[in-house]
Design a protein around this motif. Sequence first.
Motif, PDB file in Angstrom:
ATOM      1  N   GLU A 195      27.609 -54.324 -39.962  1.00  0.00           N
ATOM      2  CA  GLU A 195      27.249 -52.948 -40.266  1.00  0.00           C
ATOM      3  C   GLU A 195      26.316 -52.907 -41.471  1.00  0.00           C
ATOM      4  O   GLU A 195      26.464 -53.683 -42.411  1.00  0.00           O
ATOM      5  N   LEU A 196      25.354 -51.985 -41.423  1.00  0.00           N
ATOM      6  CA  LEU A 196      24.429 -51.778 -42.532  1.00  0.00           C
ATOM      7  C   LEU A 196      24.230 -50.282 -42.725  1.00  0.00           C
ATOM      8  O   LEU A 196      23.857 -49.570 -41.795  1.00  0.00           O
ATOM      9  N   ASP A 197      24.498 -49.813 -43.946  1.00  0.00           N
ATOM     10  CA  ASP A 197      24.202 -48.425 -44.304  1.00  0.00           C
ATOM     11  C   ASP A 197      22.707 -48.374 -44.606  1.00  0.00           C
ATOM     12  O   ASP A 197      22.246 -48.904 -45.620  1.00  0.00           O
ATOM     13  N   CYS A 198      21.970 -47.787 -43.718  1.00  0.00           N
ATOM     14  CA  CYS A 198      20.511 -47.764 -43.783  1.00  0.00           C
ATOM     15  C   CYS A 198      19.995 -47.151 -45.094  1.00  0.00           C
ATOM     16  O   CYS A 198      18.959 -47.549 -45.609  1.00  0.00           O
ATOM     17  N   SER A 199      20.723 -46.194 -45.662  1.00  0.00           N
ATOM     18  CA  SER A 199      20.265 -45.526 -46.885  1.00  0.00           C
ATOM     19  C   SER A 199      20.224 -46.476 -48.074  1.00  0.00           C
ATOM     20  O   SER A 199      19.540 -46.199 -49.060  1.00  0.00           O
ATOM     21  N   LEU A 200      20.925 -47.597 -47.999  1.00  0.00           N
ATOM     22  CA  LEU A 200      20.902 -48.573 -49.085  1.00  0.00           C
ATOM     23  C   LEU A 200      19.626 -49.406 -49.082  1.00  0.00           C
ATOM     24  O   LEU A 200      19.339 -50.109 -50.048  1.00  0.00           O
ATOM     25  N   VAL A 201      18.861 -49.304 -48.000  1.00  0.00           N
ATOM     26  CA  VAL A 201      17.627 -50.086 -47.869  1.00  0.00           C
ATOM     27  C   VAL A 201      16.404 -49.178 -47.793  1.00  0.00           C
ATOM     28  O   VAL A 201      15.398 -49.441 -48.447  1.00  0.00           O
ATOM     29  N   PHE A 202      16.504 -48.117 -46.996  1.00  0.00           N
ATOM     30  CA  PHE A 202      15.370 -47.230 -46.764  1.00  0.00           C
ATOM     31  C   PHE A 202      15.700 -45.823 -47.247  1.00  0.00           C
ATOM     32  O   PHE A 202      16.571 -45.163 -46.675  1.00  0.00           O
ATOM     33  N   PRO A 203      15.018 -45.347 -48.281  1.00  0.00           N
ATOM     34  CA  PRO A 203      15.276 -43.991 -48.772  1.00  0.00           C
ATOM     35  C   PRO A 203      15.073 -42.960 -47.659  1.00  0.00           C
ATOM     36  O   PRO A 203      14.132 -43.058 -46.875  1.00  0.00           O
ATOM     37  N   GLY A 204      15.985 -42.027 -47.575  1.00  0.00           N
ATOM     38  CA  GLY A 204      15.887 -40.968 -46.577  1.00  0.00           C
ATOM     39  C   GLY A 204      16.577 -41.271 -45.262  1.00  0.00           C
ATOM     40  O   GLY A 204      16.728 -40.399 -44.429  1.00  0.00           O
ATOM     41  N   CYS A 205      16.996 -42.511 -45.082  1.00  0.00           N
ATOM     42  CA  CYS A 205      17.691 -42.877 -43.842  1.00  0.00           C
ATOM     43  C   CYS A 205      19.147 -42.461 -43.951  1.00  0.00           C
ATOM     44  O   CYS A 205      19.783 -42.662 -44.978  1.00  0.00           O
ATOM     45  N   VAL A 213      21.692 -56.239 -35.973  1.00  0.00           N
ATOM     46  CA  VAL A 213      21.584 -55.229 -37.031  1.00  0.00           C
ATOM     47  C   VAL A 213      20.176 -55.227 -37.606  1.00  0.00           C
ATOM     48  O   VAL A 213      19.572 -54.170 -37.798  1.00  0.00           O
ATOM     49  N   ILE A 214      19.621 -56.414 -37.856  1.00  0.00           N
ATOM     50  CA  ILE A 214      18.269 -56.510 -38.412  1.00  0.00           C
ATOM     51  C   ILE A 214      17.258 -55.873 -37.457  1.00  0.00           C
ATOM     52  O   ILE A 214      16.393 -55.093 -37.874  1.00  0.00           O
ATOM     53  N   ARG A 215      17.369 -56.176 -36.155  1.00  0.00           N
ATOM     54  CA  ARG A 215      16.445 -55.587 -35.171  1.00  0.00           C
ATOM     55  C   ARG A 215      16.532 -54.064 -35.183  1.00  0.00           C
ATOM     56  O   ARG A 215      15.507 -53.372 -35.167  1.00  0.00           O
ATOM     57  N   ARG A 216      17.737 -53.543 -35.205  1.00  0.00           N
ATOM     58  CA  ARG A 216      17.917 -52.083 -35.201  1.00  0.00           C
ATOM     59  C   ARG A 216      17.429 -51.459 -36.506  1.00  0.00           C
ATOM     60  O   ARG A 216      16.871 -50.362 -36.507  1.00  0.00           O
ATOM     61  N   ALA A 217      17.630 -52.158 -37.622  1.00  0.00           N
ATOM     62  CA  ALA A 217      17.171 -51.645 -38.914  1.00  0.00           C
ATOM     63  C   ALA A 217      15.646 -51.598 -38.963  1.00  0.00           C
ATOM     64  O   ALA A 217      15.066 -50.637 -39.481  1.00  0.00           O
ATOM     65  N   ILE A 218      14.990 -52.611 -38.416  1.00  0.00           N
ATOM     66  CA  ILE A 218      13.530 -52.614 -38.379  1.00  0.00           C
ATOM     67  C   ILE A 218      13.023 -51.478 -37.501  1.00  0.00           C
ATOM     68  O   ILE A 218      12.063 -50.779 -37.853  1.00  0.00           O
ATOM     69  N   ALA A 219      13.671 -51.252 -36.362  1.00  0.00           N
ATOM     70  CA  ALA A 219      13.282 -50.139 -35.486  1.00  0.00           C
ATOM     71  C   ALA A 219      13.467 -48.805 -36.210  1.00  0.00           C
ATOM     72  O   ALA A 219      12.626 -47.903 -36.106  1.00  0.00           O
ATOM     73  N   GLN A 220      14.545 -48.674 -36.968  1.00  0.00           N
ATOM     74  CA  GLN A 220      14.792 -47.445 -37.717  1.00  0.00           C
ATOM     75  C   GLN A 220      13.741 -47.264 -38.810  1.00  0.00           C
ATOM     76  O   GLN A 220      13.241 -46.157 -39.023  1.00  0.00           O
ATOM     77  N   ALA A 221      13.374 -48.338 -39.485  1.00  0.00           N
ATOM     78  CA  ALA A 221      12.339 -48.267 -40.515  1.00  0.00           C
ATOM     79  C   ALA A 221      11.019 -47.794 -39.897  1.00  0.00           C
ATOM     80  O   ALA A 221      10.332 -46.933 -40.470  1.00  0.00           O
ATOM     81  N   ASN A 222      10.690 -48.331 -38.744  1.00  0.00           N
ATOM     82  CA  ASN A 222       9.463 -47.903 -38.054  1.00  0.00           C
ATOM     83  C   ASN A 222       9.519 -46.422 -37.718  1.00  0.00           C
ATOM     84  O   ASN A 222       8.523 -45.713 -37.852  1.00  0.00           O
ATOM     85  N   ALA A 223      10.681 -45.943 -37.278  1.00  0.00           N
ATOM     86  CA  ALA A 223      10.847 -44.524 -36.960  1.00  0.00           C
ATOM     87  C   ALA A 223      10.689 -43.647 -38.203  1.00  0.00           C
ATOM     88  O   ALA A 223      10.273 -42.492 -38.108  1.00  0.00           O
TER      89      ALA A 223
END
Length: 64
Positions: A3-13, A25-35
């Motif tokens: 599990e990764l809390d996206c807000s700890l890496v990308f502001p606003g997530c 998790v890394i693949r999904r986090a990168i996709a979320q960053a792109n979004a």
Amino acid sequence: MYELDCSLVFPGCERVIRADTRAGVIRRAIAQANALGIERISPMMMDTMRERMIDRPETTVRAA
């Protein structure tokens, strides 16, 4: 389950990303960053993702 809390890496997530593997998790986090409009994942962001990812034990939920 990882599990990764996206807000700890990308502001606003506001997502919490979960997957069976660290790579998932890394693949999904990168996709979320792109979004979120982040086009380039820096080495520092990758390190932060790895550091902030936690291993959650899988829980079995039983119906009453």
